[in-house]
Design an enzyme around this catalytic site. Structure first.
Site, PDB file in Angstrom:
ATOM      1  N   LYS A 157       0.810  -1.250  -0.068  1.00 12.65           N
ATOM      2  CA  LYS A 157       0.162  -0.097  -0.067  1.00 12.65           C
ATOM      3  C   LYS A 157       0.963   1.309   0.210  1.00 12.65           C
ATOM      4  O   LYS A 157       1.928   1.110   0.790  1.00 12.65           O
ATOM      5  CB  LYS A 157      -0.875  -0.004   1.479  1.00 12.65           C
ATOM      6  N   SER A 159      -9.493   1.912   3.160  1.00  7.39           N
ATOM      7  CA  SER A 159      -8.702   2.588   2.506  1.00  7.39           C
ATOM      8  C   SER A 159      -7.635   1.740   1.742  1.00  7.39           C
ATOM      9  O   SER A 159      -6.972   2.417   0.631  1.00  7.39           O
ATOM     10  CB  SER A 159      -7.957   3.806   3.099  1.00  7.39           C
ATOM     11  N   SER A 173      -9.875  -0.410   7.506  1.00 11.51           N
ATOM     12  CA  SER A 173      -9.283  -0.320   6.202  1.00 11.51           C
ATOM     13  C   SER A 173      -8.496  -1.316   5.438  1.00 11.51           C
ATOM     14  O   SER A 173      -7.943  -1.306   4.323  1.00 11.51           O
ATOM     15  CB  SER A 173      -8.051   0.917   5.940  1.00 11.51           C
TER      16      SER A 173
END
Length: 547
Positions: A161, A241, A265
């Site tokens: 990420k 996210s 997330s």
């Protein structure tokens, strides 16, 4: 001599490889019709203003792939697909051992696949921000140094990420303000690399981990554009996210990915993209070198296609970090995957949340757990008081983001506060923050003392624990069953670990996950139970358009 000279010419000619794969130049497209179509979407989080990034050229990412697959053909891709597509890490490693694959061809297969789908507007998911230009070179070195004692993550391509520092690429959090943040490896990245994992590249995310605007789509970032869900691009939410990590693993763009969670997330994009996601106990994995929201609640975690891969990847990242005090109690050296096959639900007691039983997919899967030998108790936890939750996140980010800038950011980053980011974005709000930056402005203006913040942390933790512990103690429960990220907020403040595993799809094809929640540092229990459930149900299926 003439014969020798001729022989050398023949050898030289044979060694001259001709390019097999040339990646076409990406051309931006008119997205007006798609935006108009989504303007009427029932979810405000899918009412897009943009799909393509306004500040990034997709050719930069494709060029990072191009030289690495120039001698890797369509035929190579097709020949290797049965050995890689939807396969778990132990199976892939068995193909390496048998000689059907090398780490080099494995890495090239993923790169070819990314280029194949991401270079067409009809299949592009915008889930990759950048590719490691040395990935194949690193794979070649690993092929030469294999050992029987290698960790199972050895030679396996990993996505990060893009809030996780990796020395080879900028770490942006998806934000225009951070495009030049060339920082040293995060602690967990060092751990992955020490064990031979290959950092394939950076995955898109909801900008600033979904904590910058008052309302914004999951999966949108200024740097990466709008991440899309492979099960229904522009139809189904990606979750956030860690959207790019979820979407990319679902589409088989890498073997595993790192996500991060503050509240939902990892769980949200994992369940939304029909993959396995683990939100570990706070402190099991280091947060050092990861762009933060909240040092109280943040944690990285593994996002994978299978539970066994999740356990393998988790074990590769664990370790005490002297710079992250939360890891003081982190157990070291646990190989969560070694006795996975002993996992069972038989004799365990599961709390079934009464308010969720109206969801027929949840009800069906509760019945499956009963059929497997699990005992279930219907519970009705008291509603948790969320008053102060946002203040906790905002107060932490006001302190923790400057700490990242000072301690972990690249040399070119001169910001010292959230206010500096707000000021940068105001230079061109249309480009930098098309969905606004209301949350960042609130954080910059927040006036809270450290004593008040410490008190709030303790109070929220008490409320979260109470939500779970009351029914767990009353009914002697081992695990509580949830859906997707529906109880992520309570688990976040309680600091309880959660594992979500695919449990099916709606009539329209939208993925759903069943989420197992246990007490702190009971990841081994969660993974064993998740494995037993997964093997008994086998509900994950590959997105149809990405077969």
């Amino acid at each position: 001599m003439k014969r020798i000279a001729l022989f050398l010419l023949i050898i030289a000619a044979a060694c001259e490889q001709k390019p097999k794969t040339i990646i076409p130049v990406w051309e931006p497209y008119d997205e007006t019709a798609w935006l108009e179509e989504n303007a009427a979407h029932e979810s405000v989080r899918m009412q897009y203003k943009l799909i393509q990034s306004k500040i990034s050229d997709k050719n930069d990412m494709l060029n990072q792939i191009a030289d690495q697959i120039i001698y890797f053909s369509k035929e190579d891709y097709q020949k290797l697909t049965p050995f890689i597509l939807e396969q778990d890490i132990p199976t892939i490693q068995s193909h390496i051992k048998s000689g059907d694959l090398t780490y080099e061809t494995l890495t090239q297969w993923y790169l070819y696949r990314i280029a194949l789908f991401e270079n067409s507007k009809d299949s592009a998911l915008n889930n990759i921000i950048a590719i490691n230009p040395k990935a194949v070179e690193e794979a070649r070195k690993l092929d030469k140094n294999k050992s029987d004692n290698d960790h199972l993550i050895y030679g396996i391509p990993v996505l990060l990420k893009d809030n996780v520092n990796f020395e080879g690429l900028p770490t942006t959090a998806g934000a225009a303000a951070m495009v030049n943040n060339y920082a040293k490896d995060a602690f967990i990245v060092k751990r992955i690399k020490e064990k031979g994992g290959i950092i394939l590249g950076k995955a898109n995310l909801s900008e600033w981990a979904n904590y910058y605007a008052m309302v914004n789509p999951n999966g949108y970032s200024t740097v990466g554009g709008q991440t899309l869900n492979p099960y229904g691009p522009r139809k189904f939410d990606t979750g956030g996210s860690s959207s790019g990590s979820g979407s990319a693993i679902a589409a088989n763009y890498a073997a595993v990915a790192v996500g991060s969670e503050t509240s939902g997330s990892i769980l949200s994009p994992s369940s939304s993209n029909s993959i396995v996601g683990l939100k570990p106990t706070i402190g099991l994995l280091s947060r050092g070198g990861i762009i933060p929201i909240s040092s109280t609640l943040d944690t990285p975690g593994p996002m994978t296609k299978s539970v066994i891969d999740n356990a393998i990847f988790l074990s590769a990242m664990t370790g005490k970090d002297a710079e992250d005090a939360a890891t003081t109690d982190s157990p070291e050296g646990l190989k969560y995957y070694e006795d996975m096959k002993t996992g069972t639900v038989e004799g365990l007691r599961f709390g079934v949340i009464k308010g969720f039983l109206a969801d027929t997919t949840y009800l069906e899967n509760v019945s499956k757990i009963v059929a497997m030998g699990g005992d279930t108790v219907v519970i009705a936890p008291e509603q948790m008081d969320y008053n102060g939750f946002t203040t906790l996140l905002s107060g932490d980010m006001k302190v923790d983001l400057p700490h990242y800038f000072k301690t972990y950011a690249g040399d070119s980053i001169s910001y010292t506060s959230v206010g500096d980011i707000v000021a940068f974005n105001k230079k061109d709000t249309t480009i930098n923050v098309p969905y606004g930056q209301g949350r960042l402005e609130e954080i910059a203006a927040l006036d809270i003392t450290m004593d008040s913040l410490v008190s709030l942390r303790a109070e929220m933790n008490r409320r979260g624990k109470s939500y779970f512990e009351k029914p767990m103690q009353e009914h002697n429960l081992d695990i509580i069953l949830s859906i997707n990220n529906w109880t992520a907020g309570q688990a976040a403040v309680a600091k309880y670990p959660c594992l979500t595993v695919p449990m099916g799809y709606s009539k329209e094809g939208q993925p759903k996950g069943i989420t197992f929640i246990a007490k702190p540092f009971e990841e081994a229990k969660l993974l064993k139970v998740g494995y037993a459930y997964e093997q008994a149900t086998k509900l994950r299926r590959l997105p149809e358009a990405y077969r």
